[in-house]
Design a protein around this motif. Structure first.
Motif, PDB file in Angstrom:
ATOM      1  N   ILE A   5       0.938  -1.235   0.062  1.00 60.38           N
ATOM      2  CA  ILE A   5      -0.011  -0.075   0.053  1.00 60.38           C
ATOM      3  C   ILE A   5       0.776   1.255   0.239  1.00 60.38           C
ATOM      4  O   ILE A   5       1.570   1.427   0.876  1.00 60.38           O
ATOM      5  CB  ILE A   5      -0.912   0.060   1.171  1.00 60.38           C
ATOM      6  N   ARG A   6       0.775   2.288  -1.042  1.00 59.50           N
ATOM      7  CA  ARG A   6       1.456   3.214  -1.227  1.00 59.50           C
ATOM      8  C   ARG A   6       0.928   4.365  -0.692  1.00 59.50           C
ATOM      9  O   ARG A   6      -0.224   4.744  -0.747  1.00 59.50           O
ATOM     10  CB  ARG A   6       1.860   3.331  -2.712  1.00 59.50           C
ATOM     11  N   GLY A   7       1.904   5.359  -0.186  1.00 61.47           N
ATOM     12  CA  GLY A   7       1.298   6.653   0.009  1.00 61.47           C
ATOM     13  C   GLY A   7       2.154   7.670  -0.142  1.00 61.47           C
ATOM     14  O   GLY A   7       3.610   7.493   0.101  1.00 61.47           O
ATOM     15  N   ALA A   8       2.037   9.000  -0.290  1.00 59.96           N
ATOM     16  CA  ALA A   8       2.983  10.066  -0.574  1.00 59.96           C
ATOM     17  C   ALA A   8       2.487  11.478  -0.162  1.00 59.96           C
ATOM     18  O   ALA A   8       1.249  11.590  -0.266  1.00 59.96           O
ATOM     19  CB  ALA A   8       3.863  10.111  -1.836  1.00 59.96           C
ATOM     20  N   THR A   9       3.213  12.281   0.280  1.00 57.22           N
ATOM     21  CA  THR A   9       2.756  13.711   0.850  1.00 57.22           C
ATOM     22  C   THR A   9       3.964  14.699   0.579  1.00 57.22           C
ATOM     23  O   THR A   9       5.006  13.928   0.400  1.00 57.22           O
ATOM     24  CB  THR A   9       2.262  13.839   2.094  1.00 57.22           C
ATOM     25  N   THR A  10       3.912  15.811   0.430  1.00 55.24           N
ATOM     26  CA  THR A  10       4.734  16.787   0.507  1.00 55.24           C
ATOM     27  C   THR A  10       4.728  17.672   1.627  1.00 55.24           C
ATOM     28  O   THR A  10       3.700  18.032   2.408  1.00 55.24           O
ATOM     29  CB  THR A  10       5.021  17.789  -0.814  1.00 55.24           C
ATOM     30  N   VAL A  11       5.803  18.483   1.935  1.00 57.06           N
ATOM     31  CA  VAL A  11       5.723  19.412   2.971  1.00 57.06           C
ATOM     32  C   VAL A  11       6.437  20.653   2.565  1.00 57.06           C
ATOM     33  O   VAL A  11       7.153  20.703   1.418  1.00 57.06           O
ATOM     34  CB  VAL A  11       6.663  19.057   4.306  1.00 57.06           C
ATOM     35  N   ASN A  12       6.258  21.733   3.008  1.00 63.60           N
ATOM     36  CA  ASN A  12       6.934  23.128   2.492  1.00 63.60           C
ATOM     37  C   ASN A  12       7.952  23.427   3.328  1.00 63.60           C
ATOM     38  O   ASN A  12       8.811  24.413   2.772  1.00 63.60           O
ATOM     39  CB  ASN A  12       5.909  24.215   2.724  1.00 63.60           C
ATOM     40  N   GLU A  13       8.426  22.713   4.427  1.00 66.50           N
ATOM     41  CA  GLU A  13       9.503  23.074   5.206  1.00 66.50           C
ATOM     42  C   GLU A  13      10.202  22.137   5.674  1.00 66.50           C
ATOM     43  O   GLU A  13       9.813  20.821   6.092  1.00 66.50           O
ATOM     44  CB  GLU A  13       9.303  23.944   6.325  1.00 66.50           C
ATOM     45  N   ASN A  14      11.589  22.083   5.747  1.00 70.91           N
ATOM     46  CA  ASN A  14      12.313  21.065   6.410  1.00 70.91           C
ATOM     47  C   ASN A  14      12.634  21.321   7.896  1.00 70.91           C
ATOM     48  O   ASN A  14      13.557  21.435   8.359  1.00 70.91           O
ATOM     49  CB  ASN A  14      13.753  20.970   5.986  1.00 70.91           C
ATOM     50  N   GLU A  15      11.445  20.930   8.490  1.00 76.72           N
ATOM     51  CA  GLU A  15      11.403  21.260  10.083  1.00 76.72           C
ATOM     52  C   GLU A  15      10.680  19.924  10.650  1.00 76.72           C
ATOM     53  O   GLU A  15       9.791  19.353  10.139  1.00 76.72           O
ATOM     54  CB  GLU A  15      10.557  22.306  10.428  1.00 76.72           C
ATOM     55  N   GLU A  16      11.360  19.515  11.894  1.00 72.79           N
ATOM     56  CA  GLU A  16      10.786  18.093  12.437  1.00 72.79           C
ATOM     57  C   GLU A  16       9.308  18.231  12.647  1.00 72.79           C
ATOM     58  O   GLU A  16       8.555  17.163  12.050  1.00 72.79           O
ATOM     59  CB  GLU A  16      11.535  17.948  13.791  1.00 72.79           C
ATOM     60  N   ASP A  17       8.747  19.169  13.304  1.00 70.96           N
ATOM     61  CA  ASP A  17       7.118  19.110  13.585  1.00 70.96           C
ATOM     62  C   ASP A  17       6.375  19.260  12.244  1.00 70.96           C
ATOM     63  O   ASP A  17       5.482  18.413  12.285  1.00 70.96           O
ATOM     64  CB  ASP A  17       6.980  20.248  14.552  1.00 70.96           C
ATOM     65  N   VAL A  18       6.867  19.773  11.097  1.00 69.86           N
ATOM     66  CA  VAL A  18       5.961  19.886   9.947  1.00 69.86           C
ATOM     67  C   VAL A  18       6.242  18.244   9.312  1.00 69.86           C
ATOM     68  O   VAL A  18       5.439  17.784   8.890  1.00 69.86           O
ATOM     69  CB  VAL A  18       6.704  20.818   9.110  1.00 69.86           C
ATOM     70  N   ILE A  19       7.379  17.691   9.172  1.00 75.66           N
ATOM     71  CA  ILE A  19       7.606  16.656   8.540  1.00 75.66           C
ATOM     72  C   ILE A  19       6.568  15.394   9.349  1.00 75.66           C
ATOM     73  O   ILE A  19       5.985  14.742   8.835  1.00 75.66           O
ATOM     74  CB  ILE A  19       9.214  15.991   8.753  1.00 75.66           C
ATOM     75  N   LEU A  20       6.963  15.587  10.800  1.00 74.13           N
ATOM     76  CA  LEU A  20       6.195  14.584  11.599  1.00 74.13           C
ATOM     77  C   LEU A  20       4.634  14.701  11.473  1.00 74.13           C
ATOM     78  O   LEU A  20       3.852  13.609  11.289  1.00 74.13           O
ATOM     79  CB  LEU A  20       6.492  14.543  13.013  1.00 74.13           C
ATOM     80  N   LYS A  21       4.231  16.025  11.503  1.00 73.01           N
ATOM     81  CA  LYS A  21       2.649  16.051  11.334  1.00 73.01           C
ATOM     82  C   LYS A  21       2.117  15.674   9.593  1.00 73.01           C
ATOM     83  O   LYS A  21       1.332  14.946   9.867  1.00 73.01           O
ATOM     84  CB  LYS A  21       2.386  17.675  11.354  1.00 73.01           C
ATOM     85  N   ALA A  22       2.752  15.902   8.781  1.00 76.40           N
ATOM     86  CA  ALA A  22       2.573  15.462   7.409  1.00 76.40           C
ATOM     87  C   ALA A  22       2.583  13.878   7.323  1.00 76.40           C
ATOM     88  O   ALA A  22       1.702  13.313   6.698  1.00 76.40           O
ATOM     89  CB  ALA A  22       3.544  16.030   6.329  1.00 76.40           C
ATOM     90  N   THR A  23       3.535  13.240   7.903  1.00 76.71           N
ATOM     91  CA  THR A  23       3.630  12.105   8.110  1.00 76.71           C
ATOM     92  C   THR A  23       2.615  11.187   8.846  1.00 76.71           C
ATOM     93  O   THR A  23       1.770  10.465   8.383  1.00 76.71           O
ATOM     94  CB  THR A  23       4.924  11.318   8.382  1.00 76.71           C
ATOM     95  N   GLU A  24       2.166  11.677   9.829  1.00 74.08           N
ATOM     96  CA  GLU A  24       1.169  11.313  10.601  1.00 74.08           C
ATOM     97  C   GLU A  24      -0.325  11.208   9.813  1.00 74.08           C
ATOM     98  O   GLU A  24      -0.787  10.323  10.019  1.00 74.08           O
ATOM     99  CB  GLU A  24       0.808  12.179  11.923  1.00 74.08           C
ATOM    100  N   GLU A  25      -0.550  12.400   9.349  1.00 73.31           N
ATOM    101  CA  GLU A  25      -1.657  12.658   8.387  1.00 73.31           C
ATOM    102  C   GLU A  25      -1.486  11.459   7.197  1.00 73.31           C
ATOM    103  O   GLU A  25      -2.652  10.871   7.040  1.00 73.31           O
ATOM    104  CB  GLU A  25      -1.706  14.079   7.852  1.00 73.31           C
ATOM    105  N   LEU A  26      -0.679  11.324   6.577  1.00 78.23           N
ATOM    106  CA  LEU A  26      -0.741  10.305   5.590  1.00 78.23           C
ATOM    107  C   LEU A  26      -0.894   8.773   6.112  1.00 78.23           C
ATOM    108  O   LEU A  26      -1.558   8.156   5.522  1.00 78.23           O
ATOM    109  CB  LEU A  26       0.926  10.430   5.043  1.00 78.23           C
ATOM    110  N   ILE A  27      -0.194   8.670   7.064  1.00 80.80           N
ATOM    111  CA  ILE A  27      -0.334   7.171   7.924  1.00 80.80           C
ATOM    112  C   ILE A  27      -1.778   7.115   8.219  1.00 80.80           C
ATOM    113  O   ILE A  27      -2.463   6.070   8.185  1.00 80.80           O
ATOM    114  CB  ILE A  27       0.580   7.015   8.909  1.00 80.80           C
ATOM    115  N   HIS A  28      -2.508   8.135   9.085  1.00 80.92           N
ATOM    116  CA  HIS A  28      -3.759   7.925   9.528  1.00 80.92           C
ATOM    117  C   HIS A  28      -4.741   7.739   8.009  1.00 80.92           C
ATOM    118  O   HIS A  28      -5.774   6.937   8.195  1.00 80.92           O
ATOM    119  CB  HIS A  28      -4.317   9.116  10.117  1.00 80.92           C
TER     120      HIS A  28
END
Length: 121
Positions: A5-28
């Motif tokens: 099962i594939r998933g992908a997303t993008t972020v606008n900034e290379n910041e830990e909280d931004v990356i983790l929030k986007a990853t969590e949204e994708l996983i959910h």
């Protein structure tokens, strides 16, 4: 049957909280659309483009209840010229009875460009 099962997303900034929030949204969203239970997941592979270095996206998965024993690996995508920037990709290997055509791959934000044929909401 074992399915990817594939998933992908993008972020606008290379910041830990931004990356983790986007990853969590994708996983959910992957979990929700495919009724994934952690005990049916053999492994999760996560990749990031070379411009994302602030954290390991696997940290987002580690915060979810029941996912403690699921093996997760992070790695860097091949830096292909002109490829999608600031992109997080996930491949879950899951035991399921669903046919391939019934698997819901999830593409969020700018990542819909990767597979517009599979990005129908």
């Amino acid at each position: 049957m074992i399915r990817g099962i594939r998933g992908a997303t993008t972020v606008n900034e290379n910041e830990e909280d931004v990356i983790l929030k986007a990853t969590e949204e994708l996983i959910h969203e992957m979990i929700r659309k495919n009724a994934i239970r952690p005990e049916n997941v053999a492994q999760v592979i996560m990749t990031v483009t070379e411009d994302l270095t602030a954290t390991f996206p696997a940290k987002a998965l580690r915060t979810l209840r029941g996912w403690t024993y699921v093996p997760v690996m992070c790695m860097q995508e091949i830096p292909v010229p002109n490829s999608l920037a600031k992109c997080i990709r996930i491949m879950m290997t899951v035991e399921t009875n669903e046919k391939q055509e019934n698997i819901h791959h999830v593409y969020l934000e700018e990542a819909v460009k990767l597979r517009p044929d599979l990005s129908i909401i």
